[in-house]
Enzyme design. Structure first.
Site, PDB file in Angstrom:
ATOM      1  N   GLU A   1      -4.307  -5.819  -4.857  1.00 49.83           N
ATOM      2  CA  GLU A   1      -2.991  -6.235  -5.354  1.00 49.83           C
ATOM      3  C   GLU A   1      -3.186  -6.856  -6.730  1.00 49.83           C
ATOM      4  OE1 GLU A   1      -0.935  -8.685  -2.495  1.00 49.83           O
ATOM      5  OE2 GLU A   1      -1.359  -7.233  -0.927  1.00 49.83           O
TER       6      GLU A   1
ATOM      7  N   LYS B   1     -14.020   0.646   5.489  1.00 47.70           N
ATOM      8  CA  LYS B   1     -13.005  -0.288   4.973  1.00 47.70           C
ATOM      9  C   LYS B   1     -13.291  -1.717   5.437  1.00 47.70           C
ATOM     10  CE  LYS B   1      -9.413  -2.084   3.262  1.00 47.70           C
ATOM     11  NZ  LYS B   1      -9.280  -2.325   1.834  1.00 47.70           N
TER      12      LYS B   1
ATOM     13  N   ASN C   1     -14.495  -5.008   2.973  1.00 50.93           N
ATOM     14  CA  ASN C   1     -13.790  -6.298   2.902  1.00 50.93           C
ATOM     15  C   ASN C   1     -14.639  -7.437   3.443  1.00 50.93           C
ATOM     16  OD1 ASN C   1     -11.610  -5.355   1.590  1.00 50.93           O
ATOM     17  ND2 ASN C   1     -10.165  -5.507   3.285  1.00 50.93           N
TER      18      ASN C   1
ATOM     19  N   GLY D   1     -13.988 -21.173  -5.445  1.00 52.04           N
ATOM     20  CA  GLY D   1     -12.544 -21.425  -5.478  1.00 52.04           C
ATOM     21  C   GLY D   1     -12.073 -22.103  -4.211  1.00 52.04           C
TER      22      GLY D   1
ATOM     23  N   VAL E   1       0.822  -1.207   0.000  1.00 50.16           N
ATOM     24  CA  VAL E   1       0.000   0.000   0.000  1.00 50.16           C
ATOM     25  C   VAL E   1       0.860   1.263   0.000  1.00 50.16           C
ATOM     26  CG1 VAL E   1      -1.600   1.354   1.433  1.00 50.16           C
ATOM     27  CG2 VAL E   1      -2.045  -1.055   0.986  1.00 50.16           C
TER      28      VAL E   1
ATOM     29  N   CYS F   1      -5.450  -9.248   3.613  1.00 55.66           N
ATOM     30  CA  CYS F   1      -6.543  -8.373   4.061  1.00 55.66           C
ATOM     31  C   CYS F   1      -7.802  -9.098   4.507  1.00 55.66           C
ATOM     32  CB  CYS F   1      -6.883  -7.380   2.951  1.00 55.66           C
ATOM     33  SG  CYS F   1      -5.552  -6.205   2.690  1.00 55.66           S
TER      34      CYS F   1
ATOM     35  N   PHE G   1      -8.510   1.109  -0.906  1.00 54.58           N
ATOM     36  CA  PHE G   1      -9.314   0.014  -1.468  1.00 54.58           C
ATOM     37  C   PHE G   1      -8.620  -0.693  -2.626  1.00 54.58           C
ATOM     38  CE2 PHE G   1     -12.231   3.101   0.428  1.00 54.58           C
ATOM     39  CZ  PHE G   1     -12.918   2.284   1.301  1.00 54.58           C
ATOM     40  N   LEU G   2      -7.334  -0.416  -2.842  1.00 49.74           N
ATOM     41  CA  LEU G   2      -6.665  -1.023  -4.002  1.00 49.74           C
ATOM     42  C   LEU G   2      -6.627  -2.542  -3.891  1.00 49.74           C
ATOM     43  CD1 LEU G   2      -3.627  -2.139  -3.129  1.00 49.74           C
ATOM     44  CD2 LEU G   2      -3.085   0.277  -3.164  1.00 49.74           C
TER      45      LEU G   2
HETATM   46  N1  LIG Z   1      -2.106  -5.171   0.652  1.00 51.03           N
HETATM   47  C1  LIG Z   1      -3.287  -4.740   0.279  1.00 51.03           C
HETATM   48  O1  LIG Z   1      -3.836  -5.126  -0.746  1.00 51.03           O
HETATM   49  C2  LIG Z   1      -4.008  -3.707   1.113  1.00 51.03           C
HETATM   50  C3  LIG Z   1      -5.104  -3.034   0.564  1.00 51.03           C
HETATM   51  C4  LIG Z   1      -5.762  -2.080   1.329  1.00 51.03           C
HETATM   52  C5  LIG Z   1      -5.340  -1.832   2.627  1.00 51.03           C
HETATM   53  N2  LIG Z   1      -4.276  -2.512   3.140  1.00 51.03           N
HETATM   54  C6  LIG Z   1      -3.835  -2.189   4.507  1.00 51.03           C
HETATM   55  O2  LIG Z   1      -2.686  -1.363   4.405  1.00 51.03           O
HETATM   56  C7  LIG Z   1      -1.773  -1.642   5.479  1.00 51.03           C
HETATM   57  C8  LIG Z   1      -0.418  -2.031   4.902  1.00 51.03           C
HETATM   58  O3  LIG Z   1      -0.588  -3.234   4.152  1.00 51.03           O
HETATM   59  P1  LIG Z   1       0.582  -3.788   3.201  1.00 51.03           P
HETATM   60  O4  LIG Z   1       0.031  -4.990   2.527  1.00 51.03           O
HETATM   61  O5  LIG Z   1       1.132  -2.661   2.406  1.00 51.03           O
HETATM   62  O6  LIG Z   1       1.650  -4.223   4.315  1.00 51.03           O
HETATM   63  P2  LIG Z   1       3.161  -4.679   4.079  1.00 51.03           P
HETATM   64  O7  LIG Z   1       3.414  -5.667   5.144  1.00 51.03           O
HETATM   65  O8  LIG Z   1       3.370  -5.049   2.653  1.00 51.03           O
HETATM   66  O9  LIG Z   1       3.981  -3.350   4.348  1.00 51.03           O
HETATM   67  C9  LIG Z   1       4.119  -2.757   5.604  1.00 51.03           C
HETATM   68  C10 LIG Z   1       5.467  -2.037   5.612  1.00 51.03           C
HETATM   69  O10 LIG Z   1       5.564  -1.286   6.820  1.00 51.03           O
HETATM   70  C11 LIG Z   1       6.917  -1.337   7.240  1.00 51.03           C
HETATM   71  N3  LIG Z   1       7.015  -0.991   8.670  1.00 51.03           N
HETATM   72  C12 LIG Z   1       6.644  -1.742   9.745  1.00 51.03           C
HETATM   73  N4  LIG Z   1       6.915  -1.070  10.880  1.00 51.03           N
HETATM   74  C13 LIG Z   1       7.444   0.122  10.517  1.00 51.03           C
HETATM   75  C14 LIG Z   1       7.930   1.234  11.235  1.00 51.03           C
HETATM   76  N5  LIG Z   1       7.923   1.254  12.568  1.00 51.03           N
HETATM   77  N6  LIG Z   1       8.407   2.285  10.535  1.00 51.03           N
HETATM   78  C15 LIG Z   1       8.433   2.257   9.185  1.00 51.03           C
HETATM   79  N7  LIG Z   1       7.989   1.218   8.442  1.00 51.03           N
HETATM   80  C16 LIG Z   1       7.501   0.167   9.105  1.00 51.03           C
HETATM   81  C17 LIG Z   1       7.326  -2.771   6.947  1.00 51.03           C
HETATM   82  O11 LIG Z   1       8.741  -2.921   6.904  1.00 51.03           O
HETATM   83  C18 LIG Z   1       6.670  -2.976   5.585  1.00 51.03           C
HETATM   84  O12 LIG Z   1       7.536  -2.617   4.517  1.00 51.03           O
HETATM   85  C19 LIG Z   1      -2.441  -2.735   6.307  1.00 51.03           C
HETATM   86  O13 LIG Z   1      -3.173  -2.133   7.345  1.00 51.03           O
HETATM   87  C20 LIG Z   1      -3.404  -3.390   5.321  1.00 51.03           C
HETATM   88  O14 LIG Z   1      -4.507  -3.971   5.963  1.00 51.03           O
HETATM   89  C21 LIG Z   1      -3.601  -3.433   2.408  1.00 51.03           C
END
Ligand SMILES: NC(=O)c1ccc[n+]([C@@H]2O[C@H](COP(=O)([O-])OP(=O)(O)OC[C@H]3O[C@@H](n4cnc5c(N)ncnc54)[C@H](O)[C@@H]3O)[C@@H](O)[C@H]2O)c1
Length: 440
Positions: free
Chosen positions: A153, A205, A209, A254, A11, A261, A150-151
């Site tokens: 992956e 959100k 989901n 599936g 994200v 998420c 809301f993206l």
């Molecule tokens: N992945 C998705 O499709 C998606 C979609 C919508 C919302 N979200 C939400 O977005 C949030 C992030 O999801 P993601 O999939 O990107 O997670 P991710 O695990 O891919 O990335 C999280 C990042 O945060 C970094 N991090 C952790 N602690 C840190 C700190 N103290 N300082 C700086 N960086 C730090 C980690 O090293 C990591 O790179 C979550 O709450 C998730 O629910 C995710």
């Protein structure tokens, strides 16, 4: 606008890159030094179509920067987006350790007019708690907004650049105005910018989901029922989908939903409900159905071979929880692989993007193939778990030559039972009748 994005995962990296692409000066921060060092060289930690090119062009135009120095990035920023992970704690609630750590670290460096925006999916009430915490740490009122993401992956850039809607949770109209201005380049097709309270935005959100997960568990439950009733879920799906009140989206049967998420957000919403002494009966069932569905492919393999699995070679196509990503978090493929390994199978896997992530988890317990067909030689069966496009029209004759026995378990209903039968395959899918190979 000067923007800091904390957390450079799926994200944060997409958010930062897209805001840079629309002309802002963005610094992305992470605690993972190796990730930041690679990103500075334009090397991405994840696979997301189109993202590498966009990161590199914004890096070279000097609108996008990467650092581990949170203070230096926060000091000049008008907007600070928090995009750190919020994984499941043991009781299913969202673990906000990373978010509170970052809040504590950034507080002393906030500009007086800075706005801290939660992009991470966080429990309802987090924006209020964050504002209170920042006030405690800084001695003044700090503006906090919620801006759930809301993206999807695999289509993250498209979703971010052309969102169906942007939701912001704010207390002040001025804050909404700053965010509206930021998002204006992405909302040129008149898609709505929806401003509401932080609580409603945070809840939106989870509800989005939870509803999508509910649709998946619903279609999976009725698909399993179809198998008993000699009905075909694909026909049933078409029969209901043309009803405009129902539609087709997210009603594909599936092997269960995975990813970072849906599983955690369905559980976190349940934990929130329970904290108010409300029993989340439907959400509990959605989760329970999904946990069961992730066992369905292994159960079919087990049944087909009458439990006689020791030493069998099983090929697996698809490891990522969905196509167009390398993300294997909570992927149904992992549940299948765990079952196969525990039963003594030799497992030969292929995924176009997720082999490396899977190898980090399983090491040499599996054999990894760069190509779908190289996973097949000597296989007693193939299990298709992820619906990557490249699996949709395979060369059935060639597959039959490579495999020891032509048996396919199709977790995504990619193939037609009659075609598979005619090609000589024993074919199992989800919610349809198995067919035994040989010309019908
Ligand atoms: N992945 C998705 O499709 C998606 C979609 C919508 C919302 N979200 C939400 O977005 C949030 C992030 O999801 P993601 O999939 O990107 O997670 P991710 O695990 O891919 O990335 C999280 C990042 O945060 C970094 N991090 C952790 N602690 C840190 C700190 N103290 N300082 C700086 N960086 C730090 C980690 O090293 C990591 O790179 C979550 O709450 C998730 O629910 C995710």
């Amino acid at each position: 606008m000067k923007i800091a994005v904390v957390g450079t995962g799926y994200v944060g990296l997409v958010t930062g890159t897209c805001f840079a692409e629309s002309g802002n000066d963005v610094t992305c921060i992470d605690i993972d030094q190796a990730k930041i060092a690679n990103l500075r060289e334009g090397k991405l930690p994840i696979y997301e179509p189109g993202l590498a090119e966009l990161v590199r062009s914004n890096l070279s135009d000097e609108r996008l920067h990467f650092t581990t120095d949170l203070a230096a990035a926060v000091r000049p920023a008008k907007l600070i987006f928090l995009a750190v992970g919020t994984p499941s704690a043991d009781d299913g609630s969202a673990d906000l350790t990373a978010l509170w750590t970052v809040a504590g670290q950034l507080a002393p460096h906030l500009r007086p007019d800075a706005i801290v925006v939660t992009k991470s999916t966080v429990p309802v009430g987090t924006a209020a708690k964050l504002a209170a915490r920042l006030k405690e740490l800084t001695g003044r009122d700090c503006e906090v907004a919620s801006n759930p993401e809301f993206l999807k992956e695999g289509a993250a850039l498209e979703d971010f650049m052309k969102p169906d809607r942007v939701v912001v949770g704010v207390r002040k109209p001025e804050t909404a105005a700053v965010l509206r201005d930021l998002y204006a380049p992405f909302l040129r097709t008149e898609k709505p910018f929806l401003s509401m309270s932080p609580e409603s935005a945070e809840m939106t959100k989870y509800v989005a989901n939870a509803l999508l997960a509910t649709k998946i568990s619903f279609i999976n439950e009725v698909a399993n029922l179809c198998e008993h009733m000699v009905a075909d879920i694909n026909d049933v799906r078409r029969g209901i989908g043309h009803d405009r009140r129902i539609g087709f989206a997210f009603l594909f049967p599936g092997p269960g939903y995975g990813g970072s998420c849906f599983p955690k957000d369905v559980r976190a919403l349940q934990a929130m409900a329970r904290s108010f002494d409300v029993q989340p009966r439907l959400l509990a069932a959605v989760d329970e159905v999904n946990v069961g569905q992730k066992q369905v492919l292994f159960a079919k393999v087990h049944r087909h071979f009458h439990g006689n699995l020791k030493g069998r070679k099983i090929a697996v196509w698809g490891l990522a929880f969905k196509p167009q990503t390398d993300d294997i978090r909570e992927s149904p493929a992992l549940t299948l692989i765990d079952g196969l390994l525990a039963a003594g199978c030799v497992v030969q896997v292929h995924d176009p993007e997720a082999n490396a992530a899977t190898q980090r988890l399983y090491g040499d317990k599996l054999t990894y193939s760069e190509h779908p067909y190289t996973a097949l030689p000597g296989a007693d069966a193939l299990v298709v778990v992820t619906d990557w496009k490249e699996f949709q029209r395979p060369d059935l004759e060639y597959m039959k030559e490579l495999m020891r026995t032509p048996v396919v378990f199709d977790g995504r209903n990619l193939y037609e039972p009659a075609v598979m039968q005619a090609a000589g395959f024993t074919y199992h899918s989800i919610g349809r009748q198995p067919t035994i190979g040989g010309t019908p």
